[in-house]
Design an enzyme around this catalytic site. Sequence first.
Site, mmCIF file in Angstrom:
data_model
loop_
_atom_site.group_PDB
_atom_site.id
_atom_site.type_symbol
_atom_site.label_atom_id
_atom_site.label_comp_id
_atom_site.label_asym_id
_atom_site.label_seq_id
_atom_site.Cartn_x
_atom_site.Cartn_y
_atom_site.Cartn_z
ATOM 1 N N HIS A 1 7.520 5.496 0.937
ATOM 2 C CA HIS A 1 8.199 4.285 0.457
ATOM 3 C C HIS A 1 8.985 4.603 -0.819
ATOM 4 C CE1 HIS A 1 4.471 2.453 2.393
ATOM 5 N NE2 HIS A 1 5.452 1.840 3.041
ATOM 6 N N TYR B 1 0.849 -1.181 0.000
ATOM 7 C CA TYR B 1 0.000 0.000 0.000
ATOM 8 C C TYR B 1 0.898 1.249 0.000
ATOM 9 C CZ TYR B 1 -4.587 1.996 -0.031
ATOM 10 O OH TYR B 1 -5.728 2.641 -0.433
ATOM 11 N N SER C 1 0.464 4.377 5.460
ATOM 12 C CA SER C 1 -0.598 3.584 4.818
ATOM 13 C C SER C 1 -1.865 3.648 5.653
ATOM 14 C CB SER C 1 -0.146 2.135 4.663
ATOM 15 O OG SER C 1 1.081 2.091 3.989
#
Length: 288
Positions: free
Chosen positions: A34, A29, A183
């Site tokens: 990230h 997700y 997330s």
Amino acid sequence: MKILSKLSEIKVLRSSLSGPVGFVPTMGYLHEGHLSMVDAARKICREVFVSIYVNPTQFAPTEDLSRYPRDFERDCQLLESRGVDYIFFPSDADMYPDGFQTYVSVQELSRGLCGQSRPDHFRGVATVVLKLFSIVKPDIAFFGQKDAQQCAVIRRMVMDLNLDVEIRIAPIVRDHDGLALSSRNQYLSTEERRAALVLPRTLQALRERILQKQVSTQKAVQDWFMQEIGTESCIRPDYISVVHPLTLKEMGSWKPGDGEILVAAALWVGKTRLIDNQLIDLGNPGSS
Ligand code: PAF
């Protein structure tokens, strides 16, 4: 970009690769936090691996494992667009086969801060990260500063177990309104999201006050936090603490020249638990 899910596939592949191999472990997700680590890996590594694995051992039975957001297709598209070479997408059966019983516990660093309300969380994190390191064998692994306690736990584990991997920490990435990307932000309703902004706002205000020498004790930080959080009815505080960023030892007070200090906090917005922190450099002794 190749997607690998079998440990045997990674073993064959890994023995054919020459480094440096960069690795970004994730639970999927994906967001720009990230992807900033992927970009950092892409810049300095010949091969870039990303793992996508929602690790059950870092969730307590009462936590959000079953509803943790997942979107593998979208994650793959994002990773492909950022030039990732390999996605490792293992199954629970491969990661935790029947009879699994070996865990890694980074003892003291796992107890305070988030460890108070999530007592087995960092044991699960350290165990899965060590397993992922053994499988992927990265030269450099990337973690995000938002999970400051996780960073301290992983760094200690690498030192204590003499692991041959360099750890790099990427800065926190924030949304346009200041909320640290996570997330779990997608759990928030519009009203909760507005209320959640008290967390980055208070930490930013504390950063400024600490740098201006207006706040220099743990007690003053705690009082300030409780007062600010108290203005939002759907918010419950979990903790705020000023600690040394590597040892996570709580600091009663601080002064210019004390080096880096970490102001870390967690709170509940409705049913969602959010964390955030500010790493503040107070300079070294003798520096002006
Ligand atoms: O930070 C995370 O997403 C997870 O804790 C990690 C490091 C991928 C281990 O499951």
